[in-house]
Design a protein around this motif. Structure first.
Motif, PDB file in Angstrom:
ATOM      1  N   LEU A  34       0.845  -1.191   0.000  1.00 17.95           N
ATOM      2  CA  LEU A  34       0.000   0.000   0.000  1.00 17.95           C
ATOM      3  C   LEU A  34       0.878   1.238   0.000  1.00 17.95           C
ATOM      4  N   ILE A  35       0.637   2.123  -0.973  1.00 23.82           N
ATOM      5  CA  ILE A  35       1.419   3.341  -1.162  1.00 23.82           C
ATOM      6  C   ILE A  35       0.513   4.551  -0.995  1.00 23.82           C
ATOM      7  N   LEU A  36       0.979   5.560  -0.261  1.00 21.69           N
ATOM      8  CA  LEU A  36       0.249   6.810  -0.072  1.00 21.69           C
ATOM      9  C   LEU A  36       1.099   7.956  -0.595  1.00 21.69           C
ATOM     10  N   THR A  37       0.452   8.942  -1.271  1.00 21.10           N
ATOM     11  CA  THR A  37       1.222   9.998  -1.936  1.00 21.10           C
ATOM     12  C   THR A  37       1.101  11.390  -1.314  1.00 21.10           C
ATOM     13  N   LYS A  38       0.314  11.543  -0.258  1.00 18.91           N
ATOM     14  CA  LYS A  38       0.270  12.811   0.482  1.00 18.91           C
ATOM     15  C   LYS A  38       0.153  12.498   1.972  1.00 18.91           C
ATOM     16  N   THR A  92      -8.766  16.979   2.997  1.00 21.34           N
ATOM     17  CA  THR A  92      -9.208  17.844   1.909  1.00 21.34           C
ATOM     18  C   THR A  92      -8.180  17.751   0.791  1.00 21.34           C
ATOM     19  N   SER A  93      -8.584  17.241  -0.365  1.00 21.39           N
ATOM     20  CA  SER A  93      -7.677  17.075  -1.499  1.00 21.39           C
ATOM     21  C   SER A  93      -6.441  16.281  -1.087  1.00 21.39           C
ATOM     22  N   GLY A  94      -6.686  15.104  -0.482  1.00 25.18           N
ATOM     23  CA  GLY A  94      -5.598  14.234  -0.047  1.00 25.18           C
ATOM     24  C   GLY A  94      -4.970  13.481  -1.204  1.00 25.18           C
ATOM     25  N   GLY A  95      -4.080  12.574  -0.853  1.00 20.43           N
ATOM     26  CA  GLY A  95      -3.310  11.858  -1.863  1.00 20.43           C
ATOM     27  C   GLY A  95      -3.992  10.602  -2.365  1.00 20.43           C
ATOM     28  N   LEU A  96      -3.258   9.860  -3.180  1.00 20.81           N
ATOM     29  CA  LEU A  96      -3.728   8.583  -3.699  1.00 20.81           C
ATOM     30  C   LEU A  96      -3.271   7.456  -2.782  1.00 20.81           C
ATOM     31  N   LEU A  97      -4.141   6.477  -2.593  1.00 21.98           N
ATOM     32  CA  LEU A  97      -3.800   5.230  -1.921  1.00 21.98           C
ATOM     33  C   LEU A  97      -3.789   4.149  -2.990  1.00 21.98           C
ATOM     34  N   GLN A 100      10.653   3.748  -8.503  1.00 18.03           N
ATOM     35  CA  GLN A 100      11.593   4.418  -9.406  1.00 18.03           C
ATOM     36  C   GLN A 100      10.891   5.483 -10.234  1.00 18.03           C
ATOM     37  N   ASN A 101       9.661   5.178 -10.691  1.00 13.93           N
ATOM     38  CA  ASN A 101       8.893   6.176 -11.435  1.00 13.93           C
ATOM     39  C   ASN A 101       8.586   7.396 -10.570  1.00 13.93           C
ATOM     40  N   PHE A 102       8.195   7.161  -9.334  1.00 12.29           N
ATOM     41  CA  PHE A 102       7.898   8.269  -8.430  1.00 12.29           C
ATOM     42  C   PHE A 102       9.146   9.123  -8.196  1.00 12.29           C
ATOM     43  N   LYS A 103      10.276   8.480  -7.992  1.00 13.44           N
ATOM     44  CA  LYS A 103      11.519   9.228  -7.772  1.00 13.44           C
ATOM     45  C   LYS A 103      11.891  10.033  -9.016  1.00 13.44           C
ATOM     46  N   LYS A 104      11.727   9.426 -10.186  1.00 12.57           N
ATOM     47  CA  LYS A 104      12.051  10.101 -11.441  1.00 12.57           C
ATOM     48  C   LYS A 104      11.198  11.341 -11.635  1.00 12.57           C
ATOM     49  N   HIS A 105       9.918  11.260 -11.263  1.00 16.84           N
ATOM     50  CA  HIS A 105       8.994  12.377 -11.435  1.00 16.84           C
ATOM     51  C   HIS A 105       8.895  13.260 -10.187  1.00 16.84           C
ATOM     52  N   ILE A 124       7.835  12.620  -7.181  1.00 12.91           N
ATOM     53  CA  ILE A 124       6.577  12.441  -6.474  1.00 12.91           C
ATOM     54  C   ILE A 124       6.871  11.890  -5.081  1.00 12.91           C
ATOM     55  N   LYS A 125       6.363  12.537  -4.052  1.00 14.09           N
ATOM     56  CA  LYS A 125       6.507  12.013  -2.700  1.00 14.09           C
ATOM     57  C   LYS A 125       5.623  10.778  -2.539  1.00 14.09           C
ATOM     58  N   TYR A 126       6.142   9.793  -1.820  1.00 13.36           N
ATOM     59  CA  TYR A 126       5.355   8.587  -1.585  1.00 13.36           C
ATOM     60  C   TYR A 126       5.843   7.912  -0.317  1.00 13.36           C
TER      61      TYR A 126
END
Length: 321
Positions: A147-151, A277-282, A295-300, A302-304
């Motif tokens: 499970l990955i969270l982005t905010k 309010t306007s949270g991240g993706l799970l 690796q994609n998140f790091k390249k772009h 994106i915090k995760y």
């Protein structure tokens, strides 16, 4: 809402790919083998005093549902409730904030509807598109997934602190940046990586939206509370009791489905019920695809955060350890 809708006559249509049965982020209707339409709506009362920033936050929140389902927003319509005691300049700034965020998303606003109300409210109906094979659901997590969270969590508590003028300038700026950040960028970074399930974390909090994923997928989600990102000042505010009523409503509705380890404090429990309010993706992703996604998140840039695992269905849909 889901409890009310389930009492209405069942909707039957062979082209309806996602309806109300799984409490997903939007409805999905298949037009043909190459195109599905995603439809969603969201609006709420102001969370900050600045009308332009409020417009951006509300728009980012509404657009998020399209991204959570793997789609690209294309058309939006304004929904605005507005009291006659406020200047129309305020309305203009709200709509400008929404317009700018929709434009950033690559979509266009094509109209809307306004009604007089005692309290301002703003949001969007949003129409997006995706290939039917690319649709992401909140009901397809698999045993063994990560499970990955982005905010980070704590936005509802921070917003409560903002209203009480008890939030530092740095935390205020951080919260605003988090809320106006489109989930577009996180979703774009998943391209080329197979993601099993996805939802965005908004009003029902991490545990509420996690519960929808767990029940829809017939699995148990296990969250590691030590790995869950939290806006630092939200912890001290929660300790002082500045927890929004929505957190307690979520706890009342969701609580019986969650098993906490005994060592988890009430403060951390409140934060996990906190409405975002306007949270991240799970996201739920298989171990074989996890490193590619990171690796994609790091390249772009994106915090995760990796915050848990998907387990075989147990006595509780949600475990917090």
């Amino acid at each position: 809402m889901a409890q009310v809708l389930c009492q209405l006559p069942e909707i039957k249509d062979d082209r309806l790919m996602v309806g109300v049965s799984t409490s997903d982020d939007g409805a999905v209707y298949k037009l043909n083998d190459d195109t599905a339409i995603i439809q969603t709506i969201d609006f709420f009362t102001p969370v900050v005093d600045d009308p332009y920033i409020f417009g951006q936050i509300a728009a980012a929140n509404a657009l998020s549902d399209i991204y959570a389902m793997g789609g690209q927003p294309k058309l939006a319509m304004n929904i605005i409730c507005f009291p006659n005691c406020l200047s129309t300049d305020v309305m203009t700034k709200i709509l400008k904030g929404g317009h700018d965020k929709v434009t950033e998303a690559g979509a266009i606003i094509v109209g809307g509807h306004t009604v007089e109300d005692d309290e301002p409210k703003y949001g969007l109906t949003v129409t997006g598109f995706a290939n039917p094979n690319d649709i992401l659901k909140n009901s397809s997590a698999k045993k063994g997934d990560y499970l990955i969270l982005t905010k980070p969590l704590g936005l509802g508590i921070i917003n409560t602190g903002i209203k009480a003028d008890m939030v530092s300038n740095d935390t205020y700026k951080n919260a605003i940046e988090t809320m106006i950040l489109l989930n577009k960028y996180a979703m774009e970074a998943t391209k080329g990586v197979e993601v099993n399930s996805c939802t965005d974390v908004t009003g029902f909090g991490l545990l509420g939206h996690g519960l929808e994923m767990a029940q829809g997928s017939s699995v148990t989600l296990e969250f590691d509370h030590k790995e869950i990102p939290i806006i630092e000042e939200a912890i001290s505010l929660a300790n002082m009791g500045l927890v929004p009523g929505g957190a307690y409503s979520n706890k009342k509705y969701i609580g019986d489905n969650v098993m906490f380890s005994d060592d988890i404090s009430e403060t951390y429990r409140d934060i996990m019920f906190d409405p975002q309010t306007s949270g991240g993706l799970l996201l739920s992703v298989n171990e074989s695809n996890l490193e590619d996604l990171k690796q994609n998140f790091k390249k772009h840039e994106i915090k995760y955060w990796t915050i848990g695992r998907v387990l075989e269905k147990g006595d509780y849909p949600i475990l917090v350890v």
